[in-house]
Design an enzyme around this catalytic site. Structure first.
Site, mmCIF file in Angstrom:
data_model
loop_
_atom_site.group_PDB
_atom_site.id
_atom_site.type_symbol
_atom_site.label_atom_id
_atom_site.label_comp_id
_atom_site.label_asym_id
_atom_site.label_seq_id
_atom_site.Cartn_x
_atom_site.Cartn_y
_atom_site.Cartn_z
ATOM 1 N N LYS A 170 -28.960 -41.369 0.307
ATOM 2 C CA LYS A 170 -29.160 -42.701 0.734
ATOM 3 C C LYS A 170 -30.566 -42.430 1.649
ATOM 4 C CE LYS A 170 -27.253 -42.292 5.025
ATOM 5 N NZ LYS A 170 -27.295 -42.307 6.068
ATOM 6 N N VAL B 259 -26.325 -30.844 1.361
ATOM 7 C CA VAL B 259 -24.429 -31.680 2.083
ATOM 8 C C VAL B 259 -24.719 -31.539 3.582
ATOM 9 C CG1 VAL B 259 -22.784 -29.838 2.625
ATOM 10 C CG2 VAL B 259 -23.587 -29.930 0.305
ATOM 11 N N MET C 44 -28.166 -37.659 4.329
ATOM 12 C CA MET C 44 -28.096 -38.433 3.271
ATOM 13 C C MET C 44 -26.727 -38.677 2.512
ATOM 14 S SD MET C 44 -31.282 -36.684 1.525
ATOM 15 C CE MET C 44 -32.066 -38.408 1.653
ATOM 16 N N GLY D 241 -21.393 -36.919 0.442
ATOM 17 C CA GLY D 241 -19.941 -36.966 1.147
ATOM 18 C C GLY D 241 -19.300 -38.602 0.426
ATOM 19 N N SER D 242 -20.080 -39.440 1.440
ATOM 20 C CA SER D 242 -19.797 -40.958 0.488
ATOM 21 C C SER D 242 -20.429 -41.198 -0.999
ATOM 22 C CB SER D 242 -20.800 -41.664 1.920
ATOM 23 O OG SER D 242 -20.610 -41.177 3.177
ATOM 24 N N ASP E 70 -21.000 -45.372 4.581
ATOM 25 C CA ASP E 70 -21.484 -45.367 3.932
ATOM 26 C C ASP E 70 -21.684 -45.638 2.501
ATOM 27 O OD1 ASP E 70 -23.906 -44.970 5.605
ATOM 28 O OD2 ASP E 70 -23.405 -42.867 6.325
HETATM 29 O O1 C5P Z 1 -17.881 -43.637 8.848
HETATM 30 P P1 C5P Z 1 -18.547 -42.683 8.683
HETATM 31 O O2 C5P Z 1 -16.607 -41.724 8.882
HETATM 32 O O3 C5P Z 1 -19.275 -42.501 8.077
HETATM 33 O O4 C5P Z 1 -18.221 -42.635 10.208
HETATM 34 C C1 C5P Z 1 -18.072 -41.560 10.965
HETATM 35 C C2 C5P Z 1 -18.849 -41.005 12.477
HETATM 36 O O5 C5P Z 1 -20.207 -41.585 12.960
HETATM 37 C C3 C5P Z 1 -17.213 -42.306 13.328
HETATM 38 O O6 C5P Z 1 -16.533 -41.319 13.645
HETATM 39 C C4 C5P Z 1 -18.803 -42.513 14.025
HETATM 40 O O7 C5P Z 1 -18.408 -41.283 15.505
HETATM 41 C C5 C5P Z 1 -19.528 -42.835 14.181
HETATM 42 N N1 C5P Z 1 -20.035 -43.900 13.599
HETATM 43 C C6 C5P Z 1 -20.537 -44.694 14.172
HETATM 44 N N2 C5P Z 1 -20.725 -45.668 14.330
HETATM 45 C C7 C5P Z 1 -21.548 -46.364 13.379
HETATM 46 C C8 C5P Z 1 -21.101 -44.849 11.983
HETATM 47 C C9 C5P Z 1 -21.163 -44.755 12.403
HETATM 48 O O8 C5P Z 1 -19.951 -44.684 15.985
HETATM 49 N N3 C5P Z 1 -21.279 -47.709 12.808
#
Ligand code: C5P
Length: 306
Positions: A14, A103, A107, A110-111, A145
């Protein structure tokens, strides 16, 4: 010997065409308004039932695998456990991931793998779609994501990114991706943004109508002008070479350029395949990135491959 089902799934990378970051919420996430687009860089997954009661096994191969965990730290592993729980199964699976998505580049590779596992498990355990645990809900529990990786295309994201709605679009956009040396931690980039912003009030996030209009009409020039990423100043401050890399875009015909998500991959929008090739050559020659990829978008989300 019993034969076991195998499902192959393809999942895209993405890019955020617009990433508007609002205030930090009480749960530590930032409120987002974003426009996602799925690009034609894919991870391919093969998920099969082991049938020997020995649990999960994950192996990772492909173009780039450095640093990708093959245990419970991998979001795909957690996706398999979550899907097993939702379908009332034992996660007795072998998962093979062939990585084509850069990696740790911003992008959402992992999601994508987590979304691929959810799609594969649904196919294995509920092919007629009767049990139907909401895959989108499972995806949202795994990461911000993941729901978009299931959906694909072009979509508007809100909440912490996990609430997605397809956006209307026409045509194909051509992208060049510059893969940077080194990595940026997503939480560190968000923290840096908070630091840059200081203690003042942060407005509620909103996507820009220009982005959606450009996507709807397939107007690459308009989209190039409208691209925006609120995380970009933070990513560039942590990795100053990104600024130089982005500056190469307009010099070599790009219609727009931005950091992808929390970086450090940089994305350049170009008019067509020829322009993509020209820019790719210039970026490679610059010595400012470790690799260059070309892609088109939008493409479908996590899909079962026959
Ligand atoms: O949801 P995800 O695991 O991808 O998020 C990784 C980190 O990115 C979260 O722990 C947070 O620190 C940050 N994040 C955030 N606000 C978001 C998405 C991610 O602060 N909307």
């Amino acid at each position: 010997m019993m034969s076991h089902s195998v499902v192959s799934v393809r999942v895209p990378a993405k890019l955020n065409l617009d990433l508007s970051v609002g205030p930090v919420r009480p749960d530590g996430f930032h409120e987002l308004a974003t426009v996602y687009q799925a690009l034609s860089l894919f991870d391919e997954l093969e998920v099969s039932e082991r049938g020997d009661g020995r649990g999960l096994r994950l192996s990772v191969g492909g173009r780039e695998t450095a640093g990708v965990p093959t245990g419970p730290d991998n979001l795909a592993w957690r996706a398999a456990e979550l899907a097993a729980e939702a379908y009332g199964r034992v996660p007795d699976l072998s998962i093979t991931i062939d990585k084509g998505i850069p990696v740790a580049g911003g992008m959402a590779g992992g999601s994508a793998d987590a979304a691929g596992v959810l799609r594969a498990c649904a196919q294995l355990w509920d092919p007629s779609g009767e049990a139907e645990p909401e895959l989108g809900d499972l995806a949202a529990r795994l990461g911000s994501d993941v729901p978009f990786a299931l959906l694909g295309g072009t979509a508007v994201g809100s909440g912490r990114g996990e609430t997605v709605t397809s956006a209307m679009g026409s045509g194909k956009f051509h992208w060049v991706l510059a893969l940077s040396e080194g990595q940026l931690s997503t939480p560190a980039v968000y923290r840096k943004l908070d630091e840059i912003r200081g203690s003042g009030a942060t407005p509620r996030p909103a996507v820009r109508p220009e982005v959606l209009l450009a996507v709807r009409s397939g107007d690459a020039h308009a989209l190039g002008r409208a691209l925006r990423n609120d995380l970009q100043p933070a990513a560039c401050s942590l990795m100053p070479v990104l600024e130089m890399l982005l500056a190469l875009g307009p010099e070599h015909g790009a219609l727009g350029a931005l950091v992808s998500g929390s970086g450090p991959t940089c994305a350049f929008l170009v008019a067509d395949q020829d322009s993509a090739l020209e820019l790719a050559v210039a970026l490679s020659a610059s010595g400012l990135c470790r690799a260059v990829r070309r892609a088109v978008g939008p493409v479908p989300g996590a899909s079962v491959v026959d």
